[in-house]
Design a protein around this motif. Structure first.
Motif, PDB file in Angstrom:
ATOM      1  N   ASP A 519       0.842  -1.194   0.000  1.00 32.23           N
ATOM      2  CA  ASP A 519       0.000   0.000   0.000  1.00 32.23           C
ATOM      3  C   ASP A 519       0.881   1.250   0.000  1.00 32.23           C
ATOM      4  O   ASP A 519       2.090   1.190   0.276  1.00 32.23           O
ATOM      5  N   GLN A 520       0.254   2.361  -0.284  1.00 36.85           N
ATOM      6  CA  GLN A 520       0.983   3.624  -0.285  1.00 36.85           C
ATOM      7  C   GLN A 520       1.586   3.905   1.094  1.00 36.85           C
ATOM      8  O   GLN A 520       0.934   3.790   2.115  1.00 36.85           O
ATOM      9  N   ASP A 545       5.487   4.552  -2.949  1.00 35.91           N
ATOM     10  CA  ASP A 545       4.890   5.880  -2.893  1.00 35.91           C
ATOM     11  C   ASP A 545       3.413   5.846  -3.228  1.00 35.91           C
ATOM     12  O   ASP A 545       2.667   6.779  -2.936  1.00 35.91           O
ATOM     13  N   GLU A 546       3.014   4.760  -3.866  1.00 40.82           N
ATOM     14  CA  GLU A 546       1.612   4.545  -4.214  1.00 40.82           C
ATOM     15  C   GLU A 546       1.365   3.051  -4.218  1.00 40.82           C
ATOM     16  O   GLU A 546       2.314   2.256  -4.252  1.00 40.82           O
TER      17      GLU A 546
END
Length: 587
Positions: A519-520, A545-546
């Protein structure tokens, strides 16, 4: 010029996409993880961390103590002398108050327990109760009324406030009844057609004055002065009616008494464990009772009435008491599949039947609940789990089955259990004195270890599992994140079993490839240790980061075997591990 053909190195790939849970036994590869923290079976067969927990907004200070939490439709807890009902434990602040408080004069000791019966919460060992629908409806299970100038005389059962004149001559004044004392025995009479006729069906009225803390149908014990009463009153009775300053009980007497010393009391027997089953409260006691007698008994309250434990009229609504002849003190008790179950360390006692005259006790000799682990009993996925001296057992109503192999050979005690859906949560103290919170998924049959949380009590309420901690007494927390969800991401790790680095016939492990879905904001770190010695060598950390999938290649050195340590912060799933081996030279 012809060049020689070189053979391409032979490679073999083995892919693992099913990751086991916690297993303290010697396991290979990813069959089980010997060291884990904060992992969960929710994303099985992938390896993933647990969800973030939550905190209930109790508005208590750091120095306050939550003594007990309850199981029911709403979260209830005891703080000091007060009982608190939280109508919205998922509240996260910013709105109107959602708690209702009533001071019941409770002790608020660590052994306080709340048992729900209908709309009532009953608090032990205080033996106090309060209605959640109307918190002004509260009081004590035990009640007592004492008088040194009581009057005892015959009286119609249904007329506790009847005017009765006691005299040897017929009264001139208007009255309902006349107690004729002119003969050798007292006779209660009523006027009919100008004549005084004998009342054929009468009870005994005990007038003690003041307010009466009893109700019709209460079973009371009676203590009276022999000098004045002369055995007029029985040792116990069921109150037929309650009047102004008086009660009427069934029976008959041939003499009245005035200015007698009388004590009426309604008491619950002393119980070690209390729970609700079949619209009754059930309890058990091993040791001395209120009178100092040695007992090993099972008790049940009257049907639908947790205040009464001494009503024995031969009815289906009666209370119940049974002496258990087999040895062993009670170590646990719970309602399961609609029947009361009582545990010793070496047996399970089950009460069959629909009402007292049909009740029968059947005993099964088998591993029972370990002493001081009575709170470990909890039902998850339709199965009852508990901590025995050997470990965790699963009971389905027939024979208990041992399910604690994966927890290894360490000896645990002080177990506290709870259930959320098909998962059984149990916090136990190991032989090193440290606590561990384990979770068993009854459907996937996997164990996971979360952390070192030392749970004092669990409570399952409307799809959420709440708990209090031994060392953080002012906080009520939630497993699923209800209330104020933790802001910090979960930190987790797992150590794999031994992964072979040498496959024989000059074949060696040349590469490992991890597939990770993150996950981010999540990060995953990988470390390796060779041949079960030396320090962990960090291979790297990857972040996201995302939300995305990450493929991470690992190039191990030659070894006999290796262990992987996967650690992370935030939510990530390890979905695949590919092990690539190659054939090399003998050197």
């Amino acid at each position: 010029m012809k060049m020689p053909m070189l053979d391409q190195p032979k490679r073999r790939a083995e892919t693992v996409s099913v990751f086991g849970g916690y297993d303290a036994r010697d396991r290979r590869g990813t069959e089980g993880f010997s060291e884990v923290e904060n992992l969960s079976s929710s994303a099985y067969p992938a390896l993933s961390p647990r969800s973030r927990r939550g905190k209930v907004d109790t508005a208590l200070g750091d120095g306050d103590t939550v003594a007990a939490i309850s199981v029911g439709e709403r979260l209830c807890y005891v703080h000091g002398s007060c009982f608190i009902a939280d109508d919205n434990p998922t509240y996260s602040g910013g709105g109107e108050t959602h708690t209702r408080i009533v001071d019941l004069g409770l002790q608020g000791t660590p052994d306080t327990r709340i048992v729900m019966m209908g709309s009532y919460a009953v608090i032990f060992p205080d033996r106090k109760y309060v209605s959640l629908s109307d918190m002004t409806d509260n009081g004590s299970i035990d009640a007592e009324k004492t008088s040194s100038s009581a009057t005892i005389c015959p009286c119609p059962l249904g007329e506790p406030d009847a005017v009765i004149i006691i005299s040897a001559a017929s009264p001139e004044a208007s009255c309902d009844y006349w107690l004729d004392t002119s003969g050798g025995t007292d006779i209660l009479r009523f006027r009919s057609g100008g004549e005084w006729q004998e009342v054929q069906a009468a009870g005994v009225r005990i007038t003690v004055g003041g307010s009466i803390p009893f109700s019709e149908g209460d079973g009371v014990s009676i203590t009276a002065s022999d000098a004045l009463c002369g055995g007029l009153l029985p040792d116990s009775a069921v109150i037929a009616s309650v009047g102004t300053g008086s009660v009427v009980i069934p029976g008959s007497i041939d003499k009245h008494a005035e200015k007698a010393a009388v004590k009426l009391s309604r008491k619950m027997p002393k119980c070690d464990i209390v729970f609700e089953c079949g619209n009754r409260l059930w309890g058990c006691r091993s040791g001395t009772d209120e009178g100092g007698r040695q007992v090993n008994c099972i008790y049940a309250s009257a049907l639908g009435d947790f205040r009464n434990w001494n009503v024995f009229e031969g009815l289906s609504t009666d209370s119940y008491a049974l002496t258990v002849g087999s040895s062993g003190e009670f170590t646990g008790a719970a309602a399961y599949m609609g029947y009361p179950h009582f545990f010793t360390e070496n047996a399970i006692h089950k009460v069959y039947g629909e009402y007292p005259s049909l009740y029968s006790l059947r005993s099964l000799t088998c591993p029972g609940v370990q002493k001081d682990c009575s709170d470990s009993v909890a039902a998850a996925g339709g199965i009852l789990y508990y901590k025995s001296r050997r470990g965790i057992y699963a009971y389905d109503g027939s024979l208990p089955t041992f399910v604690g192999d994966a927890l290894g050979t360490d000896v645990y005690d002080c177990a506290v259990g709870g259930a959320l859906g098909e998962k059984y949560y149990v916090s136990m103290r190991g032989s090193n004195g440290r606590y561990s919170l384990f979770v068993y998924d009854s459907r996937k049959r996997l164990w996971h270890r979360e952390d070192n949380t030392a749970v004092r009590q669990f409570a399952s309420i409307e799809g959420e599992l709440y708990y209090t901690e031994r060392n953080n007494k002012a906080v009520i927390r939630s497993v699923g994140g209800s209330g104020i969800t933790d802001s910090e991401p979960v930190r987790w790790y797992a150590v794999s079993g031994a992964i072979s680095g040498s496959m024989g016939e000059h074949e060696y492990l040349s590469r490992l490839i991890l597939r990770i879905a993150a996950d981010q904001g999540a990060s995953v770190g990988i470390s390796v240790r060779y041949d079960s010695r030396g320090e962990w060598q960090e291979l790297g950390t990857v972040g996201a980061d995302e939300p995305r999938s990450i493929t991470l290649p690992i190039l191990p050195r030659r070894c006999d075997h290796l262990h992987l340590r996967l650690s992370g912060r935030g939510y990530a799933r390890i979905t695949m591990l590919t092990m690539i081996s190659e054939r090399g030279s003998i050197y």
